[in-house]
Design a protein around this motif. Structure first.
Motif, PDB file in Angstrom:
ATOM      1  N   GLY A  60      40.846 -22.854 -15.015  1.00 13.13           N
ATOM      2  CA  GLY A  60      42.129 -23.016 -14.247  1.00 13.13           C
ATOM      3  C   GLY A  60      42.702 -21.624 -14.288  1.00 13.13           C
ATOM      4  O   GLY A  60      42.329 -20.901 -13.763  1.00 13.13           O
ATOM      5  N   ASP A  61      44.177 -21.650 -14.437  1.00 16.47           N
ATOM      6  CA  ASP A  61      44.942 -20.501 -14.453  1.00 16.47           C
ATOM      7  C   ASP A  61      44.874 -19.675 -15.793  1.00 16.47           C
ATOM      8  O   ASP A  61      45.461 -18.622 -16.076  1.00 16.47           O
ATOM      9  N   ASP A  62      44.104 -20.318 -16.868  1.00 16.40           N
ATOM     10  CA  ASP A  62      44.176 -19.584 -18.099  1.00 16.40           C
ATOM     11  C   ASP A  62      42.939 -18.902 -18.476  1.00 16.40           C
ATOM     12  O   ASP A  62      41.886 -19.306 -18.145  1.00 16.40           O
ATOM     13  N   VAL A  63      43.105 -17.967 -19.187  1.00 10.68           N
ATOM     14  CA  VAL A  63      42.019 -17.031 -19.809  1.00 10.68           C
ATOM     15  C   VAL A  63      42.014 -17.653 -21.231  1.00 10.68           C
ATOM     16  O   VAL A  63      42.727 -17.514 -22.191  1.00 10.68           O
ATOM     17  N   VAL A  64      40.744 -17.897 -21.518  1.00  4.97           N
ATOM     18  CA  VAL A  64      40.375 -18.390 -22.894  1.00  4.97           C
ATOM     19  C   VAL A  64      39.132 -17.850 -23.413  1.00  4.97           C
ATOM     20  O   VAL A  64      38.559 -16.937 -22.750  1.00  4.97           O
ATOM     21  N   ASP A 109      37.822 -25.612 -10.977  1.00  2.00           N
ATOM     22  CA  ASP A 109      36.996 -25.934  -9.776  1.00  2.00           C
ATOM     23  C   ASP A 109      37.172 -27.027  -9.176  1.00  2.00           C
ATOM     24  O   ASP A 109      36.338 -27.218  -7.935  1.00  2.00           O
ATOM     25  N   ASP A 110      37.964 -27.927  -9.777  1.00  2.00           N
ATOM     26  CA  ASP A 110      37.881 -29.425  -9.009  1.00  2.00           C
ATOM     27  C   ASP A 110      39.279 -29.737  -8.276  1.00  2.00           C
ATOM     28  O   ASP A 110      40.248 -29.329  -8.489  1.00  2.00           O
ATOM     29  N   VAL A 111      39.055 -30.438  -7.087  1.00  2.00           N
ATOM     30  CA  VAL A 111      40.033 -30.901  -6.363  1.00  2.00           C
ATOM     31  C   VAL A 111      40.531 -32.383  -6.522  1.00  2.00           C
ATOM     32  O   VAL A 111      39.587 -33.238  -6.833  1.00  2.00           O
ATOM     33  N   VAL A 112      41.685 -32.488  -7.177  1.00  2.00           N
ATOM     34  CA  VAL A 112      42.009 -33.826  -7.449  1.00  2.00           C
ATOM     35  C   VAL A 112      43.212 -34.368  -6.988  1.00  2.00           C
ATOM     36  O   VAL A 112      43.994 -33.617  -6.110  1.00  2.00           O
ATOM     37  N   LEU A 113      43.748 -35.550  -7.214  1.00  5.12           N
ATOM     38  CA  LEU A 113      45.041 -35.927  -6.728  1.00  5.12           C
ATOM     39  C   LEU A 113      46.042 -36.112  -7.581  1.00  5.12           C
ATOM     40  O   LEU A 113      45.893 -36.848  -8.602  1.00  5.12           O
ATOM     41  N   VAL A 114      47.221 -35.594  -7.355  1.00  2.00           N
ATOM     42  CA  VAL A 114      48.322 -35.796  -8.257  1.00  2.00           C
ATOM     43  C   VAL A 114      49.476 -36.585  -7.593  1.00  2.00           C
ATOM     44  O   VAL A 114      49.668 -36.449  -6.595  1.00  2.00           O
ATOM     45  N   ASP A 115      50.229 -37.210  -8.421  1.00  2.14           N
ATOM     46  CA  ASP A 115      51.522 -38.027  -7.761  1.00  2.14           C
ATOM     47  C   ASP A 115      52.477 -37.089  -7.401  1.00  2.14           C
ATOM     48  O   ASP A 115      52.820 -36.062  -7.934  1.00  2.14           O
TER      49      ASP A 115
END
Lengths: 341, 341, 341, 341
Positions: free
Chosen positions: A311-315, B312-318
């Motif tokens: 995601g937005d994080d480097v781990v 890398d995923d497209v999801v749905l959020v409220d």
């Protein structure tokens, strides 16, 4: 602390951003003494060292390639390779090693780690197929270059009523093909993940050209292959390093489609331009973040790990979980490419 | 099913990719009848409709702007606005609405959803400050343009021994400043997240110019402000829509630094070029994926949700979890900018 | 007055700028009725017409390709071709014809002019080999794309110690090779104007790699050939339209150099990407100026002339002086390429 | 022979290509010893020298700025300036001087030539207003950047129904405004060559927006002024070097149009980004050709001349014919801009 640094495998844009970050952070924040090995693992085996100070990384941020040079050489696959690597590390009193590379380098890194060396890896590959990270250095630039090419091919296709095939990199995974295909609005994406049926391709083109359009663009990954049992013969051709030979599938597909459909068909093989030139901001940022994270990690005592983007994080992820696996394009992304054809 | 579509707020590159995806997928896969509203929520309130078929989206993938037009108008903030919106939806027999926009549009969308309308939102903003998604449409292109500008400013700064200030967009969050600062190798990034102390900026510049360098580049977000109690007077200036006036902090900072340090100081305000032109592949892909996901979601009966990128995923959020929140730059990313100065 | 317009030969960036200028100026200033012929001379022969009004040219300025379509068809070389052309012109009551094309189109234009048709030509070719004009439409964009490729190849060459060969367009003249070679800093430029001696190329590479460098870039025009009597076999391969087959000399040269020097050698064939995509400002301006000049010329009664750039001025030159001649790269420009290797 | 080299005035892209060519050709072909002066004429007056060998020019071809640094300092306008320059030349045993610059540098060069120094000048200026040459180094890149900006502004203008004003460089001549206006499809170009009447601008916008369009783009050169006796007050504002202050005319015009038409009007001042970054191929080639020609000229004994582009040829012109004159945009090019509005 003396920290060694090398870049292995094919060069990609963004390597210099990573090298710069490692050196700036290592020298500036942690006070390390930084040492570079020329031409990848071969330089480490041969003791080909260079000092790495702030003056070496001046103005390199926007440049492609790697100021350290690189080579396709894997110590664990060469006679005496591992011993030579360990000997150099001892002779140079290297306490930790940072290596930037793709699957070959990650594999080598895990072997070297097993020999007791403190090592942190940074993933790079324009193919984006390194497991365990959303992105590897070089991918975004490659996609940008490939999309530019598809954009350019588009106008010629339309002006001349042609089927244009663009072959892009991607030996085991079709990341560049899928993304540049979506971004460039290709009619068809052929990727290693889903072996294709030439009969369906022919049918699709005929239907499209009959119905409403007079041109089509097909983006094909170099590792794409026909599905078993379908009516096109083709076997992946391999080069000296086991790599897939660029152009083979593109040319083969072009000949087949031209013959079967009668449409004016042309093939463009992008080749090496995909891996060169100024890195995109995204690759410079990724390289910079990975570089900082890697040198922070070796300083903190981590070993046998790889920097990764989640995601937005480097781990950090364990090398053992990553090495030897291929991250392929998920079906839903290939589905978007198909949905928008 | 009749599905409506609008774009609200400022235009960004990648909107047309999203519109194209909604229409192609909606018409092609689901057989929907697609209807566009011109100029955002105002067009929805005014009943300014246009049909949206495949012919309207031809060749729009690589183009900036929005073929639907847009405006800064929020129905819930206008007298009779909500009633007008609902009336148009009924008159046009719209069964579901897809709206593409930033915080204002997301807020409006949640209000309209509360009134019983099936609605799915797609986030766009070059500021990248929409909560709940790693990226919003337009951000990657804006960063690319800003980085190009920093690269260009770099050569002038170096050739003339100057302090160059580049003001970029970012009212409440410094995403563009932090990322273009890292990618362009800026010496200093000033963002809304961390109010700055002008005395420390002056000290940093003096130290740097005395020690080894003869030039500096500062990237400042339009919403950056001095910390309370520090020695520089400045109050954010607001325009007619409550937006921060471009150029104010850049000019103010330039005057202050020039006076306090005596260094030759110049200011560039990037302004509207940041939101225009051909979208990067990344924004085209994000727009395409969000478009497909949004029309799939309304078809499946979802409502009051927003498409979002998680890794890398497209999801749905409220929508309820998202509206009204600002996603700021995390400290570790600002830290990378500082570490590589 | 009814004025016809067509684009012939291969598509190049900047054609739409010229079409736009012809239509805007013809309709707006002169009040002409503009008629387009689809797919070049074939459309003129077949009576494939389309109206050309302001609405057809909206937003086309920054686009590549040609909105009229194009084809490789020359009426004077086809049975009944000239009669069909004249019949269409009469049926459509066309009083003057503007045709945009390369040497084939210029030749056709001079034939049609001899038959009594008022005709003005506009030169386009990415090869820049049209006689009588400093520049033809499309060349500047092609050079820009080729230089970008050389820049990208540069970083890979350096990182891997390779000899990289880049094959660019240029059948009878090496304009793209010479200019992209200078702009990209190539070590060697091979052009049709000066047949090369492979032994000298080998000697040059050996000397350079022994002396100080570990990589080299060679830019070769597709029409480059070994000098007679030298030690490399190669005959230009021709395609269905008598055009030189892309890739042949690049591949041949690569194989030869690899074998003779033992250096790691790679070949990139740029191909169709050179003629596509957004035109550079220079090509948009040239297209715009040529378009205005052409429609002004037919209005003023000129015929059998071609628009041309002489220094900063757009002038008219007689088709008779131009057709059938090839403008090659002058020795002094090839000398600059050699001097800076 | 010892040859000195300096760059004066504002930096532009392509200077490093010229420096590289001078050094490569001077050292390689002629065997000269090359000496650089830092920061323009000031460095020459102060004796601030650096050696210039092949290692200094490595990898600089695609870079903007000037590796020698530059400054706005004119020896003939400073007390003791000329004496200091001559003293340095003698102390360093410089036998010939090559200076790259705009009008100020050309003027200084002619003064230094009068004092008996062998000197050859190379013209650079993004304004393209040096007399006697079709092009000066830096212009093509500036036009490319300005056109990109107009392209980007275009999509925002259209999406929001706005009047967008783009202020570009051009103090005494409107070359960038005219060419980027044509290339970007601006509705109006305002240049110093033709003082404008604000009433006619207002009338034009009203007519256009009433008739068919909902947006307009105006490109204005920083040196544009209202015609005397027309109804808008504005006096050119000058900075410390007598240069026109960036932004003044753009802001003034924006305020005036907004008030008089009521249209939503926005102003973008491009500023320093126009002179930075990677040079276009055209500027790299021009710089390379001028560099070779200049060092060939001093070697052959020429003095008090300037390299110039005439059509496709590089020639030498007398400094005396050039200095102090301004090359303005010819009426026919401004006419093309107007014709295509």
């Amino acid at each position: 602390m003396r920290v060694g640094l090398l870049t292995g495998g094919g060069d990609v844009p963004g390597l210099n951003a990573a090298i710069r970050a490692v050196v700036k952070r290592g020298e500036g924040e942690h006070g390390h003494s930084m040492v570079g090995f020329r031409n990848g693992w071969r330089g480490l085996a041969d003791g080909d060292v260079m000092p790495l100070t702030r003056s070496h990384i001046r103005n390199v941020l926007p440049t492609g390639g790697t100021l350290l040079g690189t080579a396709r050489y894997h110590p664990h696959a060469e006679d005496g390779g591992m011993d030579a690597v360990l000997a150099t590390l001892e002779a140079e009193r290297i306490e930790a090693l940072i290596c930037i590379g793709g699957d070959g380098t990650l594999h080598a890194a895990s072997k070297v780690a097993e020999a007791g060396v403190r090592i942190v890896a940074i993933p790079k590959t324009i193919d984006n197929d390194v497991w365990g990270t959303d992105r590897s250095i070089g991918f975004d630039t490659a996609v940008t270059i490939a999309t530019e090419a598809v954009d350019r091919i588009h106008t010629t296709a339309e002006s001349h009523n042609r089927v244009m095939i663009v072959e892009v990199m991607g030996r085991h995974a079709g990341w560049i093909a899928a993304t540049s295909g979506i971004a460039g609005g290709a009619e068809l994406v052929l990727a290693p993940e889903e072996p294709f049926d030439i009969d369906r391709v022919v049918k699709f083109l005929r239907h499209r050209h009959r119905a409403h359009a007079s041109f089509s663009i097909i983006v094909v990954a170099e590792g794409a292959v026909p599905a078993e049992g379908t009516s096109m013969d083709y076997e992946t051709r391999l080069g000296p390093f086991g790599e897939i030979v660029a152009g083979a599938i593109g040319e083969r597909l072009g000949a087949e489609l031209s013959e079967r459909t009668g449409f004016d068909t042309r093939v463009t093989v992008l080749g090496h331009v995909q891996r060169g030139g100024t890195p995109t901001p995204s690759d410079r940022i990724l390289g910079s973040r990975f570089g900082v994270a890697a040198v922070d990690a070796v300083t903190a005592g981590s070993s046998a790990v790889m920097t990764a983007l989640h995601g937005d994080d480097v781990v950090l992820v364990d090398l053992a979980e990553v090495a030897g696996k291929i991250k392929q394009v998920p079906a839903d992304l290939l589905g978007v490419a198909a949905a928008l054809a």
